[in-house]
Design a protein around this motif. Structure first.
Motif, PDB file in Angstrom:
ATOM      1  N   GLU A 146       0.903  -1.222  -0.029  1.00 17.67           N
ATOM      2  CA  GLU A 146       0.030  -0.116  -0.216  1.00 17.67           C
ATOM      3  C   GLU A 146       0.798   1.242  -0.043  1.00 17.67           C
ATOM      4  O   GLU A 146       0.207   2.563  -0.121  1.00 17.67           O
ATOM      5  CB  GLU A 146      -0.876  -0.235   1.153  1.00 17.67           C
ATOM      6  N   ILE A 147       2.313   1.284  -0.014  1.00 19.42           N
ATOM      7  CA  ILE A 147       2.926   2.473   0.253  1.00 19.42           C
ATOM      8  C   ILE A 147       3.150   2.958  -1.110  1.00 19.42           C
ATOM      9  O   ILE A 147       3.099   2.147  -2.164  1.00 19.42           O
ATOM     10  CB  ILE A 147       4.339   2.194   1.099  1.00 19.42           C
ATOM     11  N   SER A 148       3.416   4.116  -1.271  1.00 21.47           N
ATOM     12  CA  SER A 148       3.581   5.013  -2.415  1.00 21.47           C
ATOM     13  C   SER A 148       5.100   4.497  -3.213  1.00 21.47           C
ATOM     14  O   SER A 148       5.984   3.893  -2.493  1.00 21.47           O
ATOM     15  CB  SER A 148       3.766   6.436  -2.650  1.00 21.47           C
ATOM     16  N   LEU A 149       5.100   4.735  -4.522  1.00 25.29           N
ATOM     17  CA  LEU A 149       6.429   4.225  -5.274  1.00 25.29           C
ATOM     18  C   LEU A 149       7.651   5.443  -4.505  1.00 25.29           C
ATOM     19  O   LEU A 149       8.788   4.762  -4.602  1.00 25.29           O
ATOM     20  CB  LEU A 149       6.316   4.640  -6.624  1.00 25.29           C
ATOM     21  N   ARG A 150       7.224   6.562  -4.121  1.00 30.00           N
ATOM     22  CA  ARG A 150       8.273   7.259  -3.668  1.00 30.00           C
ATOM     23  C   ARG A 150       8.814   6.836  -2.312  1.00 30.00           C
ATOM     24  O   ARG A 150      10.027   6.882  -1.951  1.00 30.00           O
ATOM     25  CB  ARG A 150       7.725   8.898  -3.483  1.00 30.00           C
ATOM     26  N   ALA A 151       7.899   6.318  -1.524  1.00 29.12           N
ATOM     27  CA  ALA A 151       8.271   5.603  -0.156  1.00 29.12           C
ATOM     28  C   ALA A 151       9.094   4.233  -0.415  1.00 29.12           C
ATOM     29  O   ALA A 151      10.085   4.264   0.251  1.00 29.12           O
ATOM     30  CB  ALA A 151       6.949   5.499   0.649  1.00 29.12           C
ATOM     31  N   ALA A 152       8.886   3.603  -1.465  1.00 35.03           N
ATOM     32  CA  ALA A 152       9.430   2.356  -1.872  1.00 35.03           C
ATOM     33  C   ALA A 152      10.786   2.669  -2.318  1.00 35.03           C
ATOM     34  O   ALA A 152      11.893   1.984  -1.996  1.00 35.03           O
ATOM     35  CB  ALA A 152       8.705   1.511  -2.955  1.00 35.03           C
ATOM     36  N   HIS A 153      10.711   3.932  -3.001  1.00 38.17           N
ATOM     37  CA  HIS A 153      12.131   4.045  -3.449  1.00 38.17           C
ATOM     38  C   HIS A 153      13.153   4.620  -2.459  1.00 38.17           C
ATOM     39  O   HIS A 153      14.509   4.331  -2.378  1.00 38.17           O
ATOM     40  CB  HIS A 153      12.031   5.391  -4.598  1.00 38.17           C
ATOM     41  N   ARG A 154      12.793   5.260  -1.403  1.00 44.39           N
ATOM     42  CA  ARG A 154      13.409   5.863  -0.391  1.00 44.39           C
ATOM     43  C   ARG A 154      13.806   4.818   0.351  1.00 44.39           C
ATOM     44  O   ARG A 154      15.039   4.659   0.824  1.00 44.39           O
ATOM     45  CB  ARG A 154      12.570   6.760   0.610  1.00 44.39           C
ATOM     46  N   ILE A 155      13.221   3.535   0.817  1.00 49.18           N
ATOM     47  CA  ILE A 155      13.600   2.440   1.452  1.00 49.18           C
ATOM     48  C   ILE A 155      14.517   1.748   0.745  1.00 49.18           C
ATOM     49  O   ILE A 155      15.473   1.607   1.438  1.00 49.18           O
ATOM     50  CB  ILE A 155      12.222   1.603   1.666  1.00 49.18           C
TER      51      ILE A 155
ATOM     52  N   VAL B  54      24.899  -2.743  -6.556  1.00 47.73           N
ATOM     53  CA  VAL B  54      23.878  -3.133  -5.606  1.00 47.73           C
ATOM     54  C   VAL B  54      22.260  -3.088  -6.670  1.00 47.73           C
ATOM     55  O   VAL B  54      22.210  -1.872  -7.157  1.00 47.73           O
ATOM     56  CB  VAL B  54      23.217  -2.462  -4.167  1.00 47.73           C
ATOM     57  N   LEU B  55      21.771  -4.154  -6.926  1.00 48.14           N
ATOM     58  CA  LEU B  55      20.386  -4.032  -7.742  1.00 48.14           C
ATOM     59  C   LEU B  55      19.313  -4.855  -6.629  1.00 48.14           C
ATOM     60  O   LEU B  55      19.477  -5.845  -6.606  1.00 48.14           O
ATOM     61  CB  LEU B  55      20.842  -4.732  -9.006  1.00 48.14           C
ATOM     62  N   ILE B  56      18.364  -3.769  -6.565  1.00 44.54           N
ATOM     63  CA  ILE B  56      17.094  -4.420  -5.783  1.00 44.54           C
ATOM     64  C   ILE B  56      15.799  -4.254  -6.395  1.00 44.54           C
ATOM     65  O   ILE B  56      15.620  -2.880  -7.019  1.00 44.54           O
ATOM     66  CB  ILE B  56      17.193  -3.559  -4.413  1.00 44.54           C
ATOM     67  N   HIS B  57      15.171  -5.154  -6.676  1.00 49.18           N
ATOM     68  CA  HIS B  57      13.925  -5.139  -7.552  1.00 49.18           C
ATOM     69  C   HIS B  57      12.869  -5.207  -6.180  1.00 49.18           C
ATOM     70  O   HIS B  57      12.881  -5.985  -5.206  1.00 49.18           O
ATOM     71  CB  HIS B  57      13.715  -6.476  -8.228  1.00 49.18           C
ATOM     72  N   GLN B  58      11.942  -4.303  -6.246  1.00 46.39           N
ATOM     73  CA  GLN B  58      10.794  -4.131  -5.315  1.00 46.39           C
ATOM     74  C   GLN B  58       9.571  -5.192  -5.687  1.00 46.39           C
ATOM     75  O   GLN B  58       9.173  -4.825  -6.758  1.00 46.39           O
ATOM     76  CB  GLN B  58      10.381  -2.370  -5.197  1.00 46.39           C
ATOM     77  N   ASP B  59       9.055  -5.897  -4.526  1.00 46.38           N
ATOM     78  CA  ASP B  59       7.818  -6.656  -4.991  1.00 46.38           C
ATOM     79  C   ASP B  59       6.941  -6.276  -3.700  1.00 46.38           C
ATOM     80  O   ASP B  59       7.503  -5.876  -2.553  1.00 46.38           O
ATOM     81  CB  ASP B  59       8.053  -8.137  -4.914  1.00 46.38           C
ATOM     82  N   PRO B  60       5.574  -6.188  -3.946  1.00 47.52           N
ATOM     83  CA  PRO B  60       4.680  -6.138  -3.025  1.00 47.52           C
ATOM     84  C   PRO B  60       4.705  -7.413  -2.018  1.00 47.52           C
ATOM     85  O   PRO B  60       4.992  -8.658  -2.509  1.00 47.52           O
ATOM     86  CB  PRO B  60       3.286  -6.131  -3.546  1.00 47.52           C
ATOM     87  N   ALA B  61       4.622  -7.260  -0.844  1.00 48.29           N
ATOM     88  CA  ALA B  61       4.706  -8.450   0.275  1.00 48.29           C
ATOM     89  C   ALA B  61       3.704  -9.412  -0.191  1.00 48.29           C
ATOM     90  O   ALA B  61       2.426  -9.207  -0.233  1.00 48.29           O
ATOM     91  CB  ALA B  61       4.710  -7.969   1.541  1.00 48.29           C
ATOM     92  N   GLY B  62       4.226 -10.707  -0.328  1.00 51.04           N
ATOM     93  CA  GLY B  62       3.401 -11.568  -0.637  1.00 51.04           C
ATOM     94  C   GLY B  62       2.918 -11.931  -1.934  1.00 51.04           C
ATOM     95  O   GLY B  62       1.965 -12.667  -2.545  1.00 51.04           O
ATOM     96  N   TYR B  63       3.424 -10.893  -2.930  1.00 50.20           N
ATOM     97  CA  TYR B  63       3.164 -11.175  -4.272  1.00 50.20           C
ATOM     98  C   TYR B  63       3.415 -12.362  -4.782  1.00 50.20           C
ATOM     99  O   TYR B  63       4.809 -12.932  -4.741  1.00 50.20           O
ATOM    100  CB  TYR B  63       3.598 -10.110  -4.984  1.00 50.20           C
ATOM    101  N   ASP B  64       2.582 -13.317  -5.522  1.00 49.70           N
ATOM    102  CA  ASP B  64       2.998 -14.563  -6.265  1.00 49.70           C
ATOM    103  C   ASP B  64       3.505 -15.456  -4.941  1.00 49.70           C
ATOM    104  O   ASP B  64       3.911 -16.497  -5.271  1.00 49.70           O
ATOM    105  CB  ASP B  64       3.934 -14.533  -7.256  1.00 49.70           C
ATOM    106  N   ASP B  65       3.326 -15.230  -3.555  1.00 48.46           N
ATOM    107  CA  ASP B  65       3.730 -15.949  -2.479  1.00 48.46           C
ATOM    108  C   ASP B  65       5.182 -16.496  -2.815  1.00 48.46           C
ATOM    109  O   ASP B  65       5.408 -17.465  -2.784  1.00 48.46           O
ATOM    110  CB  ASP B  65       2.852 -17.201  -2.299  1.00 48.46           C
ATOM    111  N   PRO B  66       6.186 -15.469  -3.164  1.00 44.24           N
ATOM    112  CA  PRO B  66       7.535 -15.997  -3.238  1.00 44.24           C
ATOM    113  C   PRO B  66       8.096 -16.654  -2.022  1.00 44.24           C
ATOM    114  O   PRO B  66       7.757 -16.468  -0.676  1.00 44.24           O
ATOM    115  CB  PRO B  66       8.343 -14.823  -3.476  1.00 44.24           C
ATOM    116  N   VAL B  67       8.925 -17.584  -1.912  1.00 46.01           N
ATOM    117  CA  VAL B  67       9.811 -18.198  -0.829  1.00 46.01           C
ATOM    118  C   VAL B  67      10.595 -17.177  -0.262  1.00 46.01           C
ATOM    119  O   VAL B  67      11.852 -17.027  -1.138  1.00 46.01           O
ATOM    120  CB  VAL B  67      10.206 -19.424  -1.195  1.00 46.01           C
TER     121      VAL B  67
END
Length: 300
Positions: free
Chosen positions: A247-256, A273-286
């Motif tokens: 539910e957070i904004s793209l700006r907040a995700a970028h800051r984190i 460092v390369l970080i890809h952002q995912d919504p928590a629980g998306y596609d239920d990743p391990v």
């Protein structure tokens, strides 16, 4: 790193000249083994000098990940040279074991080997300092040569002391075989480290755990998965998927993400460092871990 390669070349030039003079006086096969070892150390150190200069070249349009793997290629070259010298010494040692040859006066040889121990010991301490600062694979491989040389030099001294006695001439050949075995062991270690680097082996488990700890400690990070790491010379590369509140904004995700990247680069200076952002629980990743605010999952 450049200074370490210059010091290595200078030391080996002094040792080759001294050992050559001593071998011409004694004709000891053990001293010849040490001379051959030093000659190949000189070639390896020269290769290292060139490899380090190339590895330190900044990334360019054709090599976006830098030139760090030049160090690993130099390590493979060193391993080949060292193996060749060991085979030569095995053959020579066996020949002299079958037909022992008396050696000449040993004081000059012993004096040279003592000089070799002092110079080699000082170089090893300096290289150890550089490796701790930089993690350089090429300097570490070069240092391994000289650590083996310390054992070699002590073996040769023992051979020179004993082989001057008629009943112990065979000791000279046995010492050469021992030196050859030490060289083979160092070649295996060098090649293994170079192959790990070229094959993109994962970083040590303790380093992976440090990465996980950085993410765990961020209050807004839910989890991470698909953590991948590798080294190329001096540079570390880290990439993973970071799970955040959907539910957070793209700006907040970028800051984190920026905050986590900054901490990782502080821990691993110069890291990519390369970080890809995912919504928590998306596609239920391990996930590698889940923060107390997220749902519990397994590890993977």
């Amino acid at each position: 790193m450049r200074r370490a390669t210059y010091a290595s070349v200078l030391v080996v030039l002094v040792l080759v000249a001294a050992k050559m003079a001593a071998w011409l006086q004694t004709e000891s096969v053990a001293l010849l083994a040490s001379l051959v070892d030093s000659l190949l150390d000189g070639v390896a150190s020269a290769i290292n000098l060139l490899a380090v200069r190339h590895a330190l070249t900044p990334a360019d349009d054709e090599h976006r990940f830098g030139h760090g793997k030049a160090e690993a290629l130099a390590g493979l070259g060193q391993g080949a040279l060292v193996t060749g010298s060991a085979l030569y010494l095995f053959i020579t040692g066996i020949q002299h074991l079958i037909t022992p040859q008396p050696i000449g006066s040993s004081p000059a040889g012993i004096a040279v080997m003592v000089l070799s121990i002092l110079l080699t010991g000082g170089l090893i301490l300096y290289q150890r300092h550089i490796v701790r600062q930089t993690g350089s694979l090429a300097i570490a491989a070069d240092r391994l040569h000289y650590v083996a040389d310390l054992a070699t030099n002590l073996t040769v001294i023992a051979a020179l002391l004993l082989a001057s006695q008629p009943d112990y001439v065979w000791v000279d050949a046995v010492a050469a075989l021992i030196v050859a075995a030490i060289i083979v062991k160092s070649a295996i270690d060098i090649v293994r480290g170079a192959l790990d680097n070229l094959m993109d082996r994962e970083m040590a488990e303790v380093d992976r755990e440090r990465i996980l700890t950085v993410v765990r400690q961020h209050s807004q990070a839910r989890a991470l998965h698909d953590l991948r790491t590798r080294r190329a010379g001096l540079q570390v590369f880290i990439q993973f998927h970071l799970e955040l509140d959907p539910e957070i904004s793209l700006r907040a995700a970028h800051r984190i993400t920026d905050e986590i990247e900054t901490e990782l680069r502080r821990m691993f200076p110069g890291a990519g460092v390369l970080i890809h952002q995912d919504p928590a629980g998306y596609d239920d990743p391990v996930s590698e871990f889940v923060s107390p605010s997220g749902k519990p999952t397994g590890t993977g």
